[in-house]
Design an enzyme around this catalytic site. Structure first.
Site, short mmCIF file in Angstrom:
data_model
loop_
_atom_site.label_atom_id
_atom_site.label_comp_id
_atom_site.label_asym_id
_atom_site.label_seq_id
_atom_site.Cartn_x
_atom_site.Cartn_y
_atom_site.Cartn_z
N GLY A 11 1.04 1.23 -8.61
CA GLY A 11 0.34 0.39 -7.63
C GLY A 11 -0.95 -0.14 -8.24
NE ARG A 12 -4.30 -3.36 -3.59
CZ ARG A 12 -3.65 -2.82 -2.56
NH1 ARG A 12 -3.42 -1.53 -2.52
NH2 ARG A 12 -3.23 -3.57 -1.57
CB ILE A 13 -5.25 3.21 -8.53
CG1 ILE A 13 -6.10 2.79 -7.32
CG2 ILE A 13 -6.04 4.17 -9.42
CD1 ILE A 13 -6.43 3.91 -6.34
CB THR A 35 -7.65 10.11 -9.62
OG1 THR A 35 -6.65 9.18 -10.08
CG2 THR A 35 -8.50 10.57 -10.79
NE ARG A 43 -5.58 11.42 0.01
CZ ARG A 43 -6.47 10.50 -0.37
NH1 ARG A 43 -6.94 10.51 -1.61
NH2 ARG A 43 -6.92 9.62 0.49
CD GLU A 101 -9.62 17.14 -1.94
OE1 GLU A 101 -8.80 16.64 -2.72
OE2 GLU A 101 -10.39 16.46 -1.24
CG HIS A 153 -11.33 13.56 -3.16
ND1 HIS A 153 -10.38 13.88 -2.23
CD2 HIS A 153 -11.13 12.24 -3.43
CE1 HIS A 153 -9.63 12.83 -1.96
NE2 HIS A 153 -10.07 11.81 -2.68
CB ALA A 186 -11.51 9.09 -8.12
C1 DGY Z 1 -9.20 7.17 -1.06
O1 DGY Z 1 -9.79 6.15 -0.71
O2 DGY Z 1 -8.09 7.44 -0.64
C2 DGY Z 1 -9.88 8.06 -2.05
O3 DGY Z 1 -9.25 9.27 -2.19
C3 DGY Z 1 -11.34 8.26 -1.72
O4 DGY Z 1 -12.00 7.09 -1.88
#
Ligand code: DGY
Length: 323
Positions: free
Chosen positions: A155-157, A235, A237, A266, A284, A286
């Site tokens: 995806g985007r990230i 980064t 979940r 978490e 958490h 990122a």
């Molecule tokens: C999200 O936006 O889902 C990240 O985990 C926190 O910014």
């Protein structure tokens, strides 16, 4: 009269100003996650709920929102919300995609560097006054340049993480439901099945949303398939990885190292994880650049405003409610 918005935790100042301008605002003034009862009290009063990924917005909370016209989540991930319950109640949900892509990709790389080159261990060593001079085998790590990067979820990230690999002349493998033209054509990446990616990557970076299908996507079985020299970065979940299995894999040498920004339960960590020198741990963060957290907030306010107006927002998670 302004619409009423309940915010579960204070956001950056610029966002608070925008919220006060548009809404009658009630917000959590304590620097902690609210209890379920506290959220219910807020939701009973509110037209709009602006919540965080640390708030579990379940069916009971949603049902308490008699006048609720929308839920604006201050995150791109929305696994903290019972989407089905909200959709059944006709309540739209919005998230904050796009604005945190590059910041999150930077962090995945920060963890990759830190884990590969043992930055945290070496920093601790140096601070403790243990550095007695250059030595041929002091803190040997792994190269990044020229290695193979496996992106799970393009995806985007995932794409932004892959884009950065170009400068390091890496081979890029990825998994996704469909081929990604940008990755294939611009980066020469190859779409493969998860097993092939795990077997061939030197670095594996996870970028899938948390869903019932991705929960524990990576367990001991998958870790066994990875190279012993490989490094796993998360980064996305925490629950995408079975944390106990990862710890075991690090302890018994199945895997070289890991970099984790997210955790299965978490803020609790798997017992033993903090004593494991092979893992770099961050809380958490990122998306936590000053600029991005403000952009996320302003987007969440815009989403809230559009939901209040009854307009279909661009960042709608459950568009069915507008049918
Ligand atoms: C999200 O936006 O889902 C990240 O985990 C926190 O910014």
């Amino acid at each position: 009269m302004k619409p009423k918005l309940f915010l579960t935790r204070k956001l950056p100042e610029k966002v608070m100003l925008e919220l006060r301008d548009k809404f009658e605002l009630k917000y959590n003034q304590k620097d902690r996650v609210l209890t379920k009862d506290e959220i219910i009290t807020g939701v009973k009063w509110a037209d709009i709920l602006l919540c965080l990924l640390t708030d579990s917005i379940d069916a009971e909370i949603i049902a308490a929102g008699e006048n609720l016209k929308g839920i604006s989540n201050y995150a791109v991930g929305y696994n903290n919300i019972d989407v089905r319950a909200a959709t059944e109640a006709g309540i739209p949900i919005c998230n904050t995609p796009g604005v945190l892509t590059e910041t999150t990709a930077d962090m995945a790389w920060a963890l990759m560097f830190a884990a590969a080159r043992r930055v945290v261990e070496a920093d601790n060593f140096t601070r403790k006054g243990k550095f007695k001079g250059w030595a041929p085998e002091l803190f040997l790590g792994n190269d990044i340049f020229g290695k193979t990067l496996g992106i799970v979820g393009a995806g985007r990230i995932g794409q932004a993480v892959a884009k950065r690999a170009r400068g390091f002349e890496m081979t890029i493998l990825y998994t996704d439901q469909t081929s990604n033209q940008y990755l294939d054509e611009e980066l020469g990446a190859k779409r493969v099945e998860l097993d092939e990616l795990l077997q061939n990557s030197d670095f594996v970076s996870l970028h899938v949303p948390l869903t019932p299908q991705t929960n524990h996507l990576i367990t001991g079985k998958q870790l066994q398939k990875m190279k012993k020299t490989a490094i796993l970065i998360n980064t996305s979940r925490g629950a995408v990885i079975k944390e106990a299995d990862l710890l075991q894999a690090l302890q018994n040498g199945t895997l070289a190292a890991a970099g984790l920004d997210v955790f299965e339960n978490e803020p609790k960590l798997e017992p033993g994880l903090i004593d494991c020198p092979k893992v770099v741990l961050t809380p958490h963060i990122a998306s936590a650049s000053r600029q991005t957290r403000t952009k996320m907030g302003l987007m969440a306010v815009k989403n809230a405003w559009q939901m209040w107006l009854g307009e279909k927002p661009e960042n709608i998670v459950n568009p069915q409610v507008y049918n």
